[in-house]
Design an enzyme around this catalytic site. Structure first.
Site, mmCIF file in Angstrom:
data_model
loop_
_atom_site.group_PDB
_atom_site.id
_atom_site.type_symbol
_atom_site.label_atom_id
_atom_site.label_comp_id
_atom_site.label_asym_id
_atom_site.label_seq_id
_atom_site.Cartn_x
_atom_site.Cartn_y
_atom_site.Cartn_z
ATOM 1 N N ALA A 21 0.840 -1.201 0.000
ATOM 2 C CA ALA A 21 0.000 0.000 0.000
ATOM 3 C C ALA A 21 0.869 1.243 0.000
ATOM 4 O O ALA A 21 1.980 1.243 0.536
ATOM 5 C CB ALA A 21 -0.924 0.001 1.210
ATOM 6 N N ASP A 22 0.341 2.291 -0.584
ATOM 7 C CA ASP A 22 1.004 3.589 -0.528
ATOM 8 C C ASP A 22 -0.039 4.667 -0.789
ATOM 9 O O ASP A 22 -1.087 4.397 -1.393
ATOM 10 C CB ASP A 22 2.136 3.708 -1.547
ATOM 11 C CG ASP A 22 3.101 4.810 -1.170
ATOM 12 O OD1 ASP A 22 3.980 4.555 -0.329
ATOM 13 O OD2 ASP A 22 2.964 5.934 -1.677
ATOM 14 N N GLN A 23 0.280 5.860 -0.325
ATOM 15 C CA GLN A 23 -0.634 6.986 -0.523
ATOM 16 C C GLN A 23 0.160 8.203 -0.946
ATOM 17 O O GLN A 23 1.213 8.496 -0.379
ATOM 18 C CB GLN A 23 -1.397 7.284 0.763
ATOM 19 C CG GLN A 23 -2.456 8.364 0.595
ATOM 20 C CD GLN A 23 -3.183 8.607 1.903
ATOM 21 O OE1 GLN A 23 -2.631 9.169 2.828
ATOM 22 N NE2 GLN A 23 -4.423 8.138 1.967
#
Length: 194
Positions: A69-71
């Site tokens: 995951a990354d944002q």
């Protein structure tokens, strides 16, 4: 047989989101350079980093489901990452005061046994309130973890007071994991949440 679950993240926020779902998992630190590439769009950066994090652990966990995951936040034609210091967070929040920010929360699940990969990018639009320097200073004093959040806005905590409006199909995505998509994806891989 359901494969063991790995979260390719040291983020306490993402770990808490998975704990809330009641699934057993191991958190592991991904070994992946998170530097954005020149001319890369914010959603593409978030997705590339999420996939890269998951793939970086594939050799270590060859019979697992790995969540990456990354944002990335986007405002004024600029990608905003995690400020990592109070000074940078204060400067970032001054820039974002009263602005519309796009948050791209990417997530993937990699089945390292079969090599199958599913991925998704969720978009959340946030409208920030007008903030004074005094408000920013008080916020950062009371919410020290904000320096580890994209855009320095920890929406699940006191950061909610910085926001005027959130438009999203999944309110969890702003915290770090698009849970609605992730539940469907894990079900597809044979891990039923409920």
């Amino acid at each position: 047989m359901t494969l063991p679950l790995i979260l390719a993240s040291t983020s306490v926020f993402r770990q808490q989101q998975l704990r809330t779902l009641g699934v057993d998992f191991t958190a592991a630190k991904p070994m992946f350079d998170e530097t954005p590439l020149p001319h890369e769009t914010a959603p593409n950066t978030a997705l590339r980093l999420a996939i890269g994090k998951a793939q970086s652990l594939a050799q270590i966990y060859p019979q697992h489901l790995i969540i990456g995951a990354d944002q990335v936040a986007w405002c004024h034609h600029t990608q905003l990452g995690k400020p990592m210091s109070v000074e940078k967070a204060a400067a970032m929040l001054r820039e974002l005061s009263g602005q519309r920010i796009e948050f791209y929360s990417a997530c993937c699940v990699l089945d390292t046994r079969s090599g199958s990969l599913k991925s998704h990018v969720d978009t959340t639009i946030v409208q920030m309130r007008e903030l004074s320097d005094a408000q920013i200073a008080r916020y950062l004093a009371r919410e020290p973890d904000a320096i580890y959040c994209a855009g320095a806005a920890k929406s699940e905590g006191l950061g909610a007071a910085l926001l005027r409006r959130i438009d999203s199909t999944d309110p969890h995505a702003l915290i770090g994991l698009p849970i609605f998509w992730l539940v469907d994806c894990l079900n597809d891989f044979g891990l039923e949440i409920i």
